[in-house]
Design a protein around this motif. Structure first.
Motif, mmCIF file in Angstrom:
data_model
loop_
_atom_site.group_PDB
_atom_site.id
_atom_site.type_symbol
_atom_site.label_atom_id
_atom_site.label_comp_id
_atom_site.label_asym_id
_atom_site.label_seq_id
_atom_site.Cartn_x
_atom_site.Cartn_y
_atom_site.Cartn_z
ATOM 1 N N GLY B 82 5.824 0.800 -0.552
ATOM 2 C CA GLY B 82 4.673 0.796 0.256
ATOM 3 C C GLY B 82 4.741 1.949 0.766
ATOM 4 O O GLY B 82 5.793 2.710 1.099
ATOM 5 N N SER B 89 -4.397 5.292 5.065
ATOM 6 C CA SER B 89 -5.046 4.884 3.713
ATOM 7 C C SER B 89 -5.851 4.099 3.743
ATOM 8 O O SER B 89 -6.181 3.505 2.925
ATOM 9 N N ASN B 99 -10.259 -4.089 3.445
ATOM 10 C CA ASN B 99 -9.135 -3.606 2.867
ATOM 11 C C ASN B 99 -8.175 -4.155 2.288
ATOM 12 O O ASN B 99 -7.529 -3.932 1.618
ATOM 13 N N TYR B 103 -6.435 -3.690 -1.494
ATOM 14 C CA TYR B 103 -4.870 -3.546 -1.479
ATOM 15 C C TYR B 103 -4.308 -4.742 -2.280
ATOM 16 O O TYR B 103 -3.692 -4.493 -3.222
ATOM 17 N N TYR B 107 -2.203 -4.510 -5.938
ATOM 18 C CA TYR B 107 -0.880 -5.001 -6.177
ATOM 19 C C TYR B 107 -0.810 -6.331 -6.822
ATOM 20 O O TYR B 107 0.380 -6.936 -7.221
ATOM 21 N N VAL B 150 -0.790 -3.305 5.697
ATOM 22 C CA VAL B 150 -1.418 -3.464 4.257
ATOM 23 C C VAL B 150 -0.144 -2.801 3.327
ATOM 24 O O VAL B 150 -0.199 -2.994 2.242
ATOM 25 N N ALA B 151 0.498 -1.526 3.954
ATOM 26 C CA ALA B 151 1.525 -1.216 3.278
ATOM 27 C C ALA B 151 2.758 -1.912 2.700
ATOM 28 O O ALA B 151 3.517 -1.716 1.902
ATOM 29 N N HIS B 154 2.416 -6.451 0.058
ATOM 30 C CA HIS B 154 3.146 -6.742 -1.291
ATOM 31 C C HIS B 154 4.479 -7.006 -1.273
ATOM 32 O O HIS B 154 4.943 -7.281 -2.450
#
Lengths: 301, 241
Positions: B82, B89, B99, B103, B107, B150-151, B154
């Motif tokens: 990430g 971003s 958002n 994302y 992913y 968000v980063a 996943h």
């Protein structure tokens, strides 16, 4: 030298400045300390006559920021937060340009900028856009000084700059101060507050306090205990779970603990943490720093 | 021990023309570690970071990230990491929820799973009420928390944070570090650059770059001992001046 009286400024439904009043004395190095969105830039833009306040008055060296804006521009040097020199002009060309606009020459005021400019002089034919961050900052400061201003206004000059360059920059400001320039500087770095003569702590368009950095920390009424053990994350969580904890935050290598009242003793934190199997526990009362004060004020508004 | 290495870098060199941005870097990062990557402006941090994220190839040297080779397996690397930078971003003209959807979609997270995770996340960030607000209107501190979440949405093996905390107030900055500690305790490796030297103290280990080389790499406690310094600020000044 700078007098700000009941200044307010809004942008549609955002109130950037809420009735701010401040005085900056002649020859002072004065800091506006606060995070993004506190209103620092709006205030500086009003003082540099770039935007108008909605209400209130401000004077720079006796000149009104609305009616005397042309005169103010002659006596103020301004370094905006965003690099705003001509990227496709060389270092030398930028400096000459600003000197000419103000009806002076680089030679005439070279004395004032020598200490700063000599470091970038070897690159004087390079385009400003091709300079490193630290060099851009030195050029911008040189350009802001070239007309020998009485007041220098610097909007977050050290944001995104590494710790070494930040120290050098503050050394330069201290030197300029000896040349009878009044300096108003903003920063989001709390540690830089201690380098100013006086500071205003600002947040959400309001002034939380104005004083010398030492006075601000001395008059802070709360007891602060710094704590350390081998496992910082578990330490923070355990301290927060303690029934007498009001605020618990990491501060570098320590965790700062403020209790619900000031009766909380270091020894009881020791015992509490020992029971939770922390190793190498240290708990001691300390003098608060500017950041402690700021955080405490922030949570009380 | 070899298994616990999530990043291995051996003799990494990156040149731009005659300029050597990364001069023979060798270091390892361990699983679940908070690794601080410090250096003065222009020391070569961003160059190295871009290589580790699979965005740029080294001139020479061997680099493995999450077990994948930096030359041949960049796409696999990107799935397993990430990234969050100071220039967020997030899409300013999309809402919070959009958002997250975007994302999650990239992913390959299923809509069902996304909905569950999104609800939990927004609850944790105390942002449930802001679900349908545009990013552009959010306070900086919220954007940072969300960009970070968000980063790691996943569940990557590593998250790279490039000066994540610039410009926010001290309370928000510390709350951000609470999030970092939390993901690290869940086994995600955190690789972070910062100019705040107090934040260097929060890292398990810290490397300090100067002029393209790693000049020091150790725990903050050991670095302070080695350089006979009170705090990381003093260590940094001794190395980078």
């Amino acid at each position: 030298m700078i007098v700000i009286k009941n200044i307010s400024k809004s942008y549609s439904d955002t109130r950037a400045l809420k009735n701010i009043s401040l005085r900056v004395n002649r020859g002072e190095l004065f800091g506006l300390i606060g995070p993004d969105g506190a209103g620092k830039t709006s205030l500086m833009r009003i003082l540099t006559t770039l935007i108008l306040p909605d209400s209130g008055k401000a004077k720079m060296d006796g000149l009104d920021v609305v009616s005397d804006f042309k005169k103010i521009r002659q006596i103020v040097g301004y370094m905006p937060g965003r690099f705003s020199l001509y990227q496709d002009l060389s270092v030398e060309e930028n400096l000459n340009f600003f000197a000419t606009v103000f009806g002076t020459t680089v030679e005439e005021n070279y004395d004032l900028i020598r200490d700063i400019y000599y470091q970038i002089e070897p690159f004087k034919t390079r385009r400003a856009g091709k300079l490193s961050g630290g060099m851009k900052q030195k050029l911008a400061l040189s350009c802001a000084l070239i007309h020998k201003p009485k007041i220098l206004i610097l909007d977050e000059p050290t944001t995104g700059v590494d710790a070494v360059s930040r120290k050098e920059f503050w050394d330069m400001l201290k030197k300029l101060q000896t040349k009878e320039i009044t300096i108003l500087v903003s920063t989001p770095y709390m540690d830089e507050a201690t380098l100013c003569d006086r500071v205003a702590l600002v947040q959400n368009g309001q002034v939380l306090d104005v004083d010398s950095p030492t006075r601000i920390t001395e008059k802070f009424p709360r007891k602060i205990i710094r704590v350390r053990s081998d496992e910082t994350y578990r330490l923070i969580n355990d301290l927060r779970a303690y029934e007498k904890a009001e605020s618990v935050f990491a501060f570098g290598q320590f965790v700062h603990f403020v209790g619900i009242n000031d009766e909380v003793e270091t020894s009881e934190l020791d015992m509490y943490l020992e029971k939770r199997n922390h190793k190498n526990i240290l708990a001691e009362e300390i003098q608060p720093g500017i950041e402690d004060v700021f955080m405490n004020m922030q949570s009380n508004i | 021990m070899e298994n616990d290495k999530i990043i291995t870098v051996q003799n990494l060199v990156k040149k731009f023309g005659s300029f050597t941005a990364n001069d023979n870097l060798t270091f390892d990062v361990y699983r679940g570690e908070i690794f601080g990557f410090l250096g003065a402006n222009g020391a070569g941090k961003t160059t190295a970071l871009r290589i580790l994220c699979g965005l740029s190839s080294p001139t020479s040297g061997e680099v493995k990230v999450a077990g994948f080779d930096i030359y041949r397996e960049t796409e696999k690397i990107k799935k397993n990491i990430g990234y969050m930078s100071q220039k967020f971003s997030l899409y300013e003209d999309l809402t919070v929820s959009e958002n997250i959807q975007f994302y999650a979609g990239i992913y390959g997270i299923s809509p069902k799973k996304r909905k569950e995770k999104e609800a939990l996340l927004l609850q944790k960030l105390e942002m449930t009420g802001a679900r349908h607000k545009l990013i552009a209107g959010l306070p900086l501190g919220w954007k940072q928390k969300l960009a970070f979440s968000v980063a790691v949405f996943h569940d990557p093996k590593i998250v790279f944070l490039d000066e994540p905390t610039g410009g926010v107030d001290p309370v928000t900055r510390r709350k951000f570090w609470d999030l970092i500690y939390e993901v690290a305790s869940n086994g995600i490796t955190v690789f972070v650059t910062t100019h705040y030297m107090d934040e260097a103290e929060y890292c398990d280990r810290v490397s300090i770059m100067d002029a393209g080389k790693i000049e020091a790499l150790d725990s903050p406690a050991n670095l302070k001992k080695t350089y006979n310094a009170k705090n990381m600020d003093e260590v940094f000044i001794q190395i980078a001046r």
